[in-house]
Design a protein around this motif. Structure first.
Motif, mmCIF file in Angstrom:
data_model
loop_
_atom_site.group_PDB
_atom_site.id
_atom_site.type_symbol
_atom_site.label_atom_id
_atom_site.label_comp_id
_atom_site.label_asym_id
_atom_site.label_seq_id
_atom_site.Cartn_x
_atom_site.Cartn_y
_atom_site.Cartn_z
ATOM 1 N N LEU A 72 17.904 69.496 47.882
ATOM 2 C CA LEU A 72 17.067 69.848 49.033
ATOM 3 C C LEU A 72 15.891 68.885 49.077
ATOM 4 C CD1 LEU A 72 16.983 73.678 48.303
ATOM 5 C CD2 LEU A 72 18.396 72.567 50.036
ATOM 6 N N LEU A 73 15.896 68.000 50.057
ATOM 7 C CA LEU A 73 14.890 66.931 50.063
ATOM 8 C C LEU A 73 14.197 66.806 51.419
ATOM 9 C CD1 LEU A 73 13.839 64.656 48.143
ATOM 10 C CD2 LEU A 73 15.430 63.130 49.323
ATOM 11 N N PRO A 74 12.855 66.953 51.443
ATOM 12 C CA PRO A 74 12.130 66.726 52.700
ATOM 13 C C PRO A 74 12.413 65.326 53.238
ATOM 14 C CG PRO A 74 10.704 67.773 51.073
ATOM 15 C CD PRO A 74 11.961 67.380 50.359
ATOM 16 N N LEU A 75 12.546 65.223 54.527
ATOM 17 C CA LEU A 75 13.010 64.010 55.185
ATOM 18 C C LEU A 75 12.196 62.765 54.827
ATOM 19 C CD1 LEU A 75 15.142 63.089 57.251
ATOM 20 C CD2 LEU A 75 13.454 63.517 59.054
ATOM 21 N N GLU A 76 10.857 62.903 54.727
ATOM 22 C CA GLU A 76 10.003 61.734 54.517
ATOM 23 C C GLU A 76 9.323 61.716 53.149
ATOM 24 O OE1 GLU A 76 7.715 60.141 57.954
ATOM 25 O OE2 GLU A 76 8.095 62.109 58.829
ATOM 26 N N LEU A 77 9.778 62.532 52.225
ATOM 27 C CA LEU A 77 9.141 62.575 50.913
ATOM 28 C C LEU A 77 9.200 61.205 50.251
ATOM 29 C CD1 LEU A 77 7.748 64.474 48.892
ATOM 30 C CD2 LEU A 77 9.987 64.816 47.830
ATOM 31 N N ALA A 78 8.049 60.721 49.784
ATOM 32 C CA ALA A 78 7.957 59.384 49.203
ATOM 33 C C ALA A 78 6.890 59.369 48.121
ATOM 34 C CB ALA A 78 7.612 58.365 50.295
ATOM 35 N N PRO A 79 6.980 58.419 47.183
ATOM 36 C CA PRO A 79 5.955 58.307 46.148
ATOM 37 C C PRO A 79 4.600 57.951 46.751
ATOM 38 C CG PRO A 79 7.920 57.033 45.583
ATOM 39 C CD PRO A 79 8.063 57.439 47.014
ATOM 40 N N PHE A 80 3.553 58.162 45.969
ATOM 41 C CA PHE A 80 2.214 57.770 46.401
ATOM 42 C C PHE A 80 2.193 56.255 46.614
ATOM 43 C CE2 PHE A 80 -2.191 56.514 45.863
ATOM 44 C CZ PHE A 80 -2.869 57.488 46.581
ATOM 45 N N PRO A 81 1.603 55.783 47.707
ATOM 46 C CA PRO A 81 1.607 54.341 48.007
ATOM 47 C C PRO A 81 0.609 53.564 47.147
ATOM 48 C CG PRO A 81 0.389 55.526 49.699
ATOM 49 C CD PRO A 81 0.973 56.572 48.792
ATOM 50 N N ASP A 82 1.091 53.041 46.047
ATOM 51 C CA ASP A 82 0.262 52.267 45.117
ATOM 52 C C ASP A 82 -0.210 50.987 45.807
ATOM 53 O OD1 ASP A 82 -0.932 51.150 42.927
ATOM 54 O OD2 ASP A 82 0.899 50.893 41.761
ATOM 55 N N MET A 83 -1.527 50.813 45.925
ATOM 56 C CA MET A 83 -2.083 49.647 46.624
ATOM 57 C C MET A 83 -3.208 49.009 45.803
ATOM 58 S SD MET A 83 -2.437 50.981 50.561
ATOM 59 C CE MET A 83 -1.121 51.887 51.372
ATOM 60 N N GLN A 84 -3.308 47.697 45.925
ATOM 61 C CA GLN A 84 -4.407 46.984 45.276
ATOM 62 C C GLN A 84 -4.691 45.701 46.042
ATOM 63 O OE1 GLN A 84 -4.032 46.388 41.089
ATOM 64 N NE2 GLN A 84 -5.952 45.264 40.900
ATOM 65 N N CYS A 85 -5.974 45.447 46.259
ATOM 66 C CA CYS A 85 -6.409 44.209 46.906
ATOM 67 C C CYS A 85 -7.772 43.842 46.343
ATOM 68 C CB CYS A 85 -6.475 44.383 48.416
ATOM 69 S SG CYS A 85 -6.945 42.873 49.311
ATOM 70 N N GLU A 86 -7.837 42.717 45.638
ATOM 71 C CA GLU A 86 -9.057 42.302 44.955
ATOM 72 C C GLU A 86 -9.512 43.425 44.020
ATOM 73 O OE1 GLU A 86 -11.609 41.095 48.194
ATOM 74 O OE2 GLU A 86 -10.479 39.243 48.500
ATOM 75 N N ASP A 87 -10.721 43.919 44.172
ATOM 76 C CA ASP A 87 -11.165 44.983 43.263
ATOM 77 C C ASP A 87 -11.021 46.371 43.882
ATOM 78 O OD1 ASP A 87 -13.093 44.670 45.185
ATOM 79 O OD2 ASP A 87 -14.801 44.729 43.795
ATOM 80 N N ARG A 88 -10.272 46.484 44.972
ATOM 81 C CA ARG A 88 -10.024 47.769 45.618
ATOM 82 C C ARG A 88 -8.612 48.223 45.286
ATOM 83 N NH1 ARG A 88 -11.866 44.145 49.033
ATOM 84 N NH2 ARG A 88 -9.910 43.950 50.207
ATOM 85 N N ASN A 89 -8.474 49.452 44.858
ATOM 86 C CA ASN A 89 -7.131 49.911 44.525
ATOM 87 C C ASN A 89 -6.989 51.407 44.752
ATOM 88 O OD1 ASN A 89 -7.345 51.415 41.707
ATOM 89 N ND2 ASN A 89 -8.729 49.665 41.622
ATOM 90 N N ALA A 90 -5.727 51.828 44.831
ATOM 91 C CA ALA A 90 -5.376 53.240 44.958
ATOM 92 C C ALA A 90 -4.365 53.539 43.856
ATOM 93 C CB ALA A 90 -4.794 53.533 46.336
ATOM 94 N N PRO A 91 -4.830 53.850 42.661
ATOM 95 C CA PRO A 91 -3.925 54.045 41.527
ATOM 96 C C PRO A 91 -3.061 55.292 41.673
ATOM 97 C CG PRO A 91 -6.145 54.711 40.932
ATOM 98 C CD PRO A 91 -6.241 54.085 42.289
ATOM 99 N N VAL A 92 -1.923 55.285 40.983
ATOM 100 C CA VAL A 92 -0.991 56.405 41.004
ATOM 101 C C VAL A 92 -1.132 57.214 39.719
ATOM 102 C CG1 VAL A 92 1.427 57.082 41.143
ATOM 103 C CG2 VAL A 92 0.624 55.064 42.390
ATOM 104 N N THR A 93 -1.178 58.529 39.860
ATOM 105 C CA THR A 93 -1.254 59.435 38.721
ATOM 106 C C THR A 93 -0.022 60.338 38.709
ATOM 107 O OG1 THR A 93 -3.668 59.502 38.998
ATOM 108 C CG2 THR A 93 -2.681 61.171 37.550
ATOM 109 N N PRO A 94 0.818 60.272 37.695
ATOM 110 C CA PRO A 94 1.977 61.166 37.636
ATOM 111 C C PRO A 94 1.521 62.627 37.620
ATOM 112 C CG PRO A 94 2.173 59.403 36.011
ATOM 113 C CD PRO A 94 0.768 59.353 36.533
ATOM 114 N N CYS A 95 2.044 63.412 38.552
ATOM 115 C CA CYS A 95 1.674 64.823 38.638
ATOM 116 C C CYS A 95 2.832 65.595 39.263
ATOM 117 C CB CYS A 95 0.405 65.010 39.462
ATOM 118 S SG CYS A 95 -0.147 66.731 39.558
#
Length: 307
Positions: A72-95
């Protein structure tokens, strides 16, 4: 008809308890049953302390979903979008499991949190808990009114809840969570005019700056998600400040009927426009965690507890 969890579109509260768990038990059946029981805990406290306006959200991590609800899988379920640019980032935390508890009484949030942890004891590891609170007249700890652009009234349901586009998961919501830590000292040393330019709003009365005055790097501009045609796309925020005398920040929580609005917003903030104008607020507040979840409907959680 599928019934959404009450906490998805509940009105703002004075207090919140955010709980992040990773599952250490291979018995998914037990976890499904426990989650259904937690819904009863929310309902009990809502009835016993109706004046506290209790609400809760149970959300399942994108990487744990298939283990908990195989096939049973939601249609758009996706991992957190890991992003990084220079010193800006959006880290991923397993949860694996995110539980949000909100009420107008801190003691009620605490009591519910204790029951939730006791119910899940031995099956999960609690790796983070954050206590959120309303600050002054709905401001973040940087002094500006937060989530000013949230949808109002019934519009919240259209924005936050999955509809007929995914019939099996109608009533659910895509949830993204980030914990930001803010450099309040550096921020407070900025002149008021510079703070307002970065935020794109006046500090005292929360009025947006005029179109000719707003900078391309302003937070209000960069965090305004748009589709490929430039049309605004919305999400619902339930973020709250957290902190003590040494650490201060924002627990960011967004809910939407698709993960696309959050991904678009984060891309605009971190990478900026074609001229490199990123969200200058990210020079003063830093994401330390990030996770993607799906909050299924009450109907789904109860119907699948014995899967």
């Amino acid at each position: 008809m599928a019934q959404a969890q009450k906490g998805i579109c509940a009105e703002a509260n004075l207090h919140a308890q955010y709980l992040m768990f990773n599952v250490i038990d291979d018995d998914a059946q037990v976890i499904r049953a426990k989650l259904a029981h937690i819904l009863n805990v929310f309902e009990h406290y809502d009835e016993e302390h109706y004046e506290a306006m209790v609400s809760g959200v149970i959300a399942i991590g994108s990487s744990y979903w298939s283990e908990l609800y195989p096939g049973l899988l939601p249609l758009e379920l996706a991992p957190f979008p890991d992003m990084q640019c220079e010193d800006r980032n959006a880290p991923v935390t397993p949860c694996d499991i995110f539980i949000q508890i909100r009420a107008d009484r801190a003691d009620v949030c605490f009591a519910i949190g204790c029951e939730v942890c006791e119910l899940l004891k031995g099956h999960v590891e609690l790796f983070e808990e954050i206590k959120g609170f309303r600050y002054l007249d709905g401001r973040d700890l940087m002094g500006f009114v937060h989530a000013n652009g949230n949808p109002k009234g019934m519009r919240k349901f259209d924005v936050a809840i999955v509809g007929d586009e995914d019939p099996d998961f109608r009533g659910g919501s895509y949830v993204h969570v980030q914990r930001y830590r803010s450099n309040i000292g550096s921020w407070q040393r900025l002149p008021l005019k510079q703070q307002e330019d970065i935020m794109g709003r006046s500090k005292e009365d929360n009025e947006p700056l005029s179109a000719e005055d707003i900078a391309p790097y302003a937070h209000t501009k960069r965090s305004a998600a748009e589709d490929i045609c430039g049309k605004p796309i919305e999400l619902l925020e339930q973020s709250m400040p957290y902190g003590d005398m040494s650490t201060k920040g924002l627990l960011f929580v967004s809910l939407a009927n698709s993960p696309k609005p959050f991904t678009s917003m984060l891309t605009s903030m971190i990478f900026g426009d074609q001229n490199g104008n990123y969200d200058k607020l990210l020079d003063y507040t830093f994401a330390e965690t990030g996770a993607a979840f799906f909050a299924p409907s009450l109907t789904f959680i109860k119907a699948n507890k014995d899967l």
